[in-house]
Design a protein around this motif. Sequence first.
Motif, PDB file in Angstrom:
ATOM      1  N   UNK A  31       0.832  -1.210   0.000  1.00  0.00           N
ATOM      2  CA  UNK A  31       0.000   0.000   0.000  1.00  0.00           C
ATOM      3  C   UNK A  31       0.862   1.254   0.000  1.00  0.00           C
ATOM      4  N   UNK A  32       1.955   1.212   0.743  1.00  0.00           N
ATOM      5  CA  UNK A  32       2.851   2.370   0.824  1.00  0.00           C
ATOM      6  C   UNK A  32       3.385   2.723  -0.564  1.00  0.00           C
ATOM      7  N   UNK A  33       3.731   1.710  -1.337  1.00  0.00           N
ATOM      8  CA  UNK A  33       4.218   1.947  -2.698  1.00  0.00           C
ATOM      9  C   UNK A  33       3.124   2.591  -3.555  1.00  0.00           C
ATOM     10  N   UNK A  34       1.902   2.065  -3.438  1.00  0.00           N
ATOM     11  CA  UNK A  34       0.793   2.596  -4.244  1.00  0.00           C
ATOM     12  C   UNK A  34       0.456   4.026  -3.856  1.00  0.00           C
ATOM     13  N   UNK A  67      -2.651   3.770  12.946  1.00  0.00           N
ATOM     14  CA  UNK A  67      -1.232   3.434  12.810  1.00  0.00           C
ATOM     15  C   UNK A  67      -0.929   2.826  11.441  1.00  0.00           C
ATOM     16  N   UNK A  68      -1.817   1.960  10.966  1.00  0.00           N
ATOM     17  CA  UNK A  68      -1.612   1.334   9.656  1.00  0.00           C
ATOM     18  C   UNK A  68      -1.645   2.381   8.545  1.00  0.00           C
ATOM     19  N   UNK A  69      -2.590   3.313   8.623  1.00  0.00           N
ATOM     20  CA  UNK A  69      -2.676   4.371   7.603  1.00  0.00           C
ATOM     21  C   UNK A  69      -1.435   5.265   7.632  1.00  0.00           C
ATOM     22  N   UNK A  70      -0.913   5.527   8.815  1.00  0.00           N
ATOM     23  CA  UNK A  70       0.311   6.331   8.906  1.00  0.00           C
ATOM     24  C   UNK A  70       1.496   5.578   8.313  1.00  0.00           C
ATOM     25  N   UNK A  71       1.580   4.285   8.591  1.00  0.00           N
ATOM     26  CA  UNK A  71       2.652   3.470   8.012  1.00  0.00           C
ATOM     27  C   UNK A  71       2.555   3.439   6.488  1.00  0.00           C
ATOM     28  N   UNK A  72       1.345   3.437   5.985  1.00  0.00           N
ATOM     29  CA  UNK A  72       1.125   3.396   4.534  1.00  0.00           C
ATOM     30  C   UNK A  72       1.570   4.698   3.871  1.00  0.00           C
ATOM     31  N   UNK A  73       1.539   5.802   4.634  1.00  0.00           N
ATOM     32  CA  UNK A  73       2.008   7.065   4.073  1.00  0.00           C
ATOM     33  C   UNK A  73       0.994   8.183   4.065  1.00  0.00           C
ATOM     34  N   UNK A  74      -0.223   7.917   4.525  1.00  0.00           N
ATOM     35  CA  UNK A  74      -1.212   8.981   4.658  1.00  0.00           C
ATOM     36  C   UNK A  74      -0.867   9.863   5.864  1.00  0.00           C
ATOM     37  N   UNK A  75      -1.276  11.126   5.812  1.00  0.00           N
ATOM     38  CA  UNK A  75      -1.073  12.044   6.924  1.00  0.00           C
ATOM     39  C   UNK A  75      -2.409  12.326   7.600  1.00  0.00           C
ATOM     40  N   UNK A  76      -2.431  12.194   8.910  1.00  0.00           N
ATOM     41  CA  UNK A  76      -3.693  12.339   9.651  1.00  0.00           C
ATOM     42  C   UNK A  76      -4.146  13.794   9.699  1.00  0.00           C
ATOM     43  N   UNK A  77      -5.456  13.991   9.606  1.00  0.00           N
ATOM     44  CA  UNK A  77      -6.043  15.309   9.745  1.00  0.00           C
ATOM     45  C   UNK A  77      -7.307  15.212  10.597  1.00  0.00           C
ATOM     46  N   UNK A  78      -7.592  16.286  11.317  1.00  0.00           N
ATOM     47  CA  UNK A  78      -8.821  16.340  12.106  1.00  0.00           C
ATOM     48  C   UNK A  78     -10.023  16.693  11.236  1.00  0.00           C
ATOM     49  N   UNK A  79      -9.733  17.166  10.019  1.00  0.00           N
ATOM     50  CA  UNK A  79     -10.810  17.534   9.102  1.00  0.00           C
ATOM     51  C   UNK A  79     -11.459  16.277   8.527  1.00  0.00           C
ATOM     52  N   UNK A  80     -12.794  16.263   8.526  1.00  0.00           N
ATOM     53  CA  UNK A  80     -13.492  15.078   8.025  1.00  0.00           C
ATOM     54  C   UNK A  80     -13.332  14.913   6.519  1.00  0.00           C
TER      55      UNK A  80
END
Length: 482
Positions: A31-34, A67-80
Motif C-alpha cells: 500500500x505504501x508503494x501505491x 497506525x496502519x494508515x500512517x505506516x502506509x504514508x497517509x497524513x492524519x487530519x482532524x478535518x473530516x
Amino acid sequence: MLNQINLTEIDTSQAPPEEETKRQYYFIAKCRESVAKLQKEAGRPLTFHVQTFGCQMNARDSEKLVAILEEIGYQQTEEEIADFVLYNTCTVRENANQKVYGHLGYLKGEKKKNPYMMIGLCGCMMQETKVVEKIRESYSFVDLVFGTHNIFKFAELLYSRLQSSSMIIDIWDGTEQIVENLPSERKFPFKTGVNIMYGCNNFCSYCIVPYVRGRERSREPKAILREVEQLVKDGVVEVMLLGQNVNSYGKTLPTPMTFAQLLREVEQVEGLKRIRFMTSHPKDLSDELIEVMASSKKICKHFHLPLQSGSSRLLQDMNRHDTKEQYLALVEKLRTAMPDLSITTDIIVGYPGETEEDFEETMDVVRKVEYDSAFTFVYSQRSGTPAAKMEQVPEEVVKERFNRLLTEVNEISKRRTGRLEGTVQEVLVESINAQDASFVTGRLENSTQVHFKGTEEEIGTFRKVYLKEAKGFYYLGEEVAE
C-alpha cells in the motif's frame, strides 16, 4: 507505536507470506508503494481521517487503523474531508446507524470533487447484513467495507481497493483468530487500552454485541503481558484492560486462567502505575477478583458494574443471569472489602414490559448503591435481538421515567463526588483544560475529573492536588508542592 517489523526489509516483489502478522506488514508495504505513486501524481501529501463511534473496544481498534494508515504514508487530519475517510461504526443503538448514513450523505458530494478520495466503513454496524446491502445499493460510492472479525486485514483489503475501481466488501461471520503485533498509534502517550479478549457469550436479550462481535476469545496471557511491558517502556503509566465481559477472561484458553490471576500478573509489570478494566458482568464477579482488587496498590478502586434494571423479573427477561438481591449482595461485598470504592453502572429505562413497579425497583437499587455516576439509556429497539419483538413501553412513559432516574442519579453523584472535598489526592494529568489554557485537566483513581492551574509539561505525570471545591461532577483543585 510498537512496531515489530521493518517495512524497508520487506521484499514486495515476492508472494505475500502465509503467517498473518507478516502478511499484513507485507500489504502495508505494498500500500505504501501505491500511495507514494498517488501522492506524486497529486503533487501533495494524501490525508486521512478516522472517526470512531461507540465503545472503548472501537477506540482501541481505531488506534490500530490509524497506525496502519500512517505506516502506509497517509497524513492524519482532524478535518473530516480527507483523501481517505474511515468510519469505525457502532450499532448498539439505532441512532448510531443513522449518524453514519448522515455522514455518508455529506461525503458523496465531496468525493465528486476529489479524484483521490476513498471512503471506508468498518466496525459493528457492518456485521449486519441489511446494512451492507443498503451500503451496496444506496451508497455505491463507498470504497471499502469490512467488519469486526477481520479488522487485522485492513491493509490487505485497502491494497485490493487500490488495485481496482470496485467496492471491496469483506465481512466474516466469525473467527477464532487473534492477530498480534500489528502497528498501533495511541491517542495518549501515557495511557491506553489493552484488549484481553474479544466477543461475548452472554446474549442479553436487548444487545446485538454477541451477534456482531462474535463468541468470546481470550488472548494468551503472555501476549498481554508482553504488550503491557512494551507499552510501559514506551511511556505508558496507565492501562485499561478491555473486554465485553472481562470477568469471564481465560475460559477459552488451552490452559484456563481467571481474570483475577491475569490482574496479579499485570500488576507485577514494573513502572506501571494504574490498572483499570471494563466491562464486568455481575454474574461472573468472583470473590477472588474482589480480594485481588482490595489488596492491590495499582488497580484503581473503581468498579463499573452494569445494573441495567433493578427488577429481578426484567433481569430474567433480559437474560442477565442475576437478580436484584444478588446484585446488591455483590455491592455489599465490594464495599466491605473496599470502603472507598467508586461504583459506576449502566441502566436501561423502558425495556419492553417494564412496569412502574419494575422501574421503582431500579430506583431502589440506585438509592441503596449510591453510584458515583451512571450511564442512563432509553431502551433502543435493535432488530435482530429478542427484545425487539416484544411489546414496547409508550415513549411518553419512558421519557418521564428517564427524567426521574436522571434527577436521582445526578443528586447522588454530586453528593458522592463531594466526599473528597478538602483532601489531597493523586491526579494523572491528561490535557490542557478545554475552557482555560492556564489550567490542566486530570483524573483521580476513581476516574473523577480535576481541573487545576498547570502547564503542558505536566501532561502524563502524577500530581498531588488539594481538592478545593466539588462542582457536581468534577473538582477545582490546587497543586500541592511535594
